[in-house]
Write an enzyme that holds these catalytic residues in place. Structure first.
Site, mmCIF file in Angstrom:
data_model
loop_
_atom_site.group_PDB
_atom_site.id
_atom_site.type_symbol
_atom_site.label_atom_id
_atom_site.label_comp_id
_atom_site.label_asym_id
_atom_site.label_seq_id
_atom_site.Cartn_x
_atom_site.Cartn_y
_atom_site.Cartn_z
ATOM 1 C CG ASP A 1 -2.087 1.132 1.338
ATOM 2 O OD1 ASP A 1 -2.292 1.365 0.704
ATOM 3 O OD2 ASP A 1 -2.004 1.957 2.648
ATOM 4 C CG ASP B 1 -2.163 6.988 0.104
ATOM 5 O OD1 ASP B 1 -2.735 8.158 0.178
ATOM 6 O OD2 ASP B 1 -1.705 7.287 -0.696
ATOM 7 C CE LYS C 1 -5.525 -0.023 -1.737
ATOM 8 N NZ LYS C 1 -4.764 0.290 -0.596
#
Length: 403
Positions: free
Chosen positions: A184, A186, A317
């Site tokens: 990931d 952020d 994702k």
């Protein structure tokens, strides 16, 4: 020996470490009809502990072996312990688990609690090694005779009580086979949330941050929450994106982690619920192999308040992880996923190893393991890569560059 009990001799040498100790002992042992069954060696602060377990056939003059070993210890000015026995089941390294403990600081009560839980489950600690002493202390234990899921559950409770991180993984080739890292962006690869940085320029930070927090906890549908937040950015000058790129800061240890893994021929990917206008720069800067993110729609130099194309959400994702693995020719079982929010849950559960990094409680509970220290490169320790190996590779690169 046709299933009969094997005669064994365990020799343990302890003393100041120096070149040639192991060679000297095995040279002596080679004079006798012995078979090496197991060897363990560790050096702590210049002090060596070397254990050698050998088997021998009936009729061997074990007294001569004993005398010769004592002579070697005397010559080396080392202490020696020896014991004989009969063992029907020689030690096996199959089915071992790696238990990795991270602490900053790592206190004795934490190690006592963890080792106590291991013993209470009927398992044995076969080997202990320090992988790092900074930015955290990392200790790795090889454990045999444990049920992985039961041990993971027991140690998760102990880790929470002792305020340390503990990972339990299958040992041997299972861990060494990991070849693709998917992360990931952020609040994982970078500090903070890009959409909140944009919201700061648009004057709607409080509204966006509130929705972001609820989405990260899994209280809101991600796609809906993303569209709601992006709508608040409508009319923002696209030049704000350039300003945000300059504001973005990598997580501590991010460069070290990516650099080290790339040296070892890992493939590295990022997948983000954020925006390509920022992630594309990270790909170029860090040499990342694969990426997937959302794209902000821009018309006449202004953000429209919409995103283009399919939204990279929780399912997106996981799909990206699978796509990256196919493109790299790597089985899903050989992937590692790292994330912090509910949007990462499917990806973490699909990967061979899911790591919750400074994550929300719902994510920590679902992931294979959790890391709660603010240093991204500590994840390297979960892969068995030590701090000394990282520094040696950096030093070698520096010499090569200087040439």
């Amino acid at each position: 020996m046709n299933g009969s009990a094997q005669r064994t001799l365990l020799i343990t040498l302890t003393g100041r470490d120096r070149p040639g100790v192991t060679s000297r002992l095995f040279t002596m042992l080679s004079e006798f009809p012995l078979t090496v069954a197991d060897v363990e060696q560790v050096v702590i602060r210049g002090r060596l502990v070397l254990g050698v377990l050998v088997t021998y056939p009936e009729g061997t003059d074990i007294g001569r072996v004993w005398t010769s070993a004592e002579r070697v210890a005397t010559d080396l000015d080392m202490e020696i312990e020896m014991s004989t026995g009969r063992d029907k089941s020689m030690p096996s390294r199959r089915g071992r688990l790696h238990v990795t403990v991270l602490g900053a600081p790592l206190r004795p009560d934490a190690m006592a609690g963890i080792s106590g839980r291991i013993a209470a489950g009927g398992a044995n600690i076969d080997r202990i090694e320090r992988l790092a002493h900074y930015p955290v202390t990392c200790i790795e234990m090889d454990v045999s005779g444990a049920d992985p899921e039961a041990l993971r559950a027991a140690l998760a409770v102990e880790a929470a009580e002792r305020q340390v991180d503990v990972a339990v993984q299958q040992g041997g080739l299972h861990r060494r086979a990991k070849r693709l890292i998917v992360m990931d962006v952020d609040s994982t690869l970078i500090q903070g949330e890009v959409i909140e940085l944009l919201a700061g320029h648009a004057g709607c930070l409080d509204e966006v941050a509130k929705v972001t927090e609820a989405a990260m906890r899994g209280e809101l549908d991600f796609e809906g929450s993303l569209r709601e937040r992006v709508a608040l950015l409508a009319g923002l000058d696209a030049a704000a994106i350039d300003a945000v790129r300059d504001q973005v800061e990598l997580a501590a240890g991010a460069r070290t982690m990516v650099r080290t893994l790339k040296r070892l021929d890992y493939k590295f990917a990022i997948v983000s619920g954020g925006f390509t206008q920022v992630t594309d720069g990270l790909v170029e800067d860090l040499g990342i192999d694969y990426s997937a993110a959302n794209t902000l729609e821009i018309e006449n130099g202004k953000l429209t308040g919409r995103v283009t194309g399919p939204v990279i959400d929780r399912a997106g994702k996981a799909a990206a992880l699978e796509r990256f693995a196919r493109e790299a020719g790597i089985p899903i079982s050989q992937t590692v996923a790292i994330g912090d929010g509910a949007n990462d849950l499917d990806m973490l559960q699909a990967a061979g190893l899911g790591v919750a990094y400074n994550a929300k409680p719902v994510v920590r509970k679902a992931a294979d393991t959790a890391v709660n220290v603010p240093y991204l490169d500590t994840i390297l320790f979960l892969l068995g890569i030590s701090r000394d190996e990282i520094e040696a590779a950096d030093a070698a690169d520096a010499v090569h560059t200087a040439r």
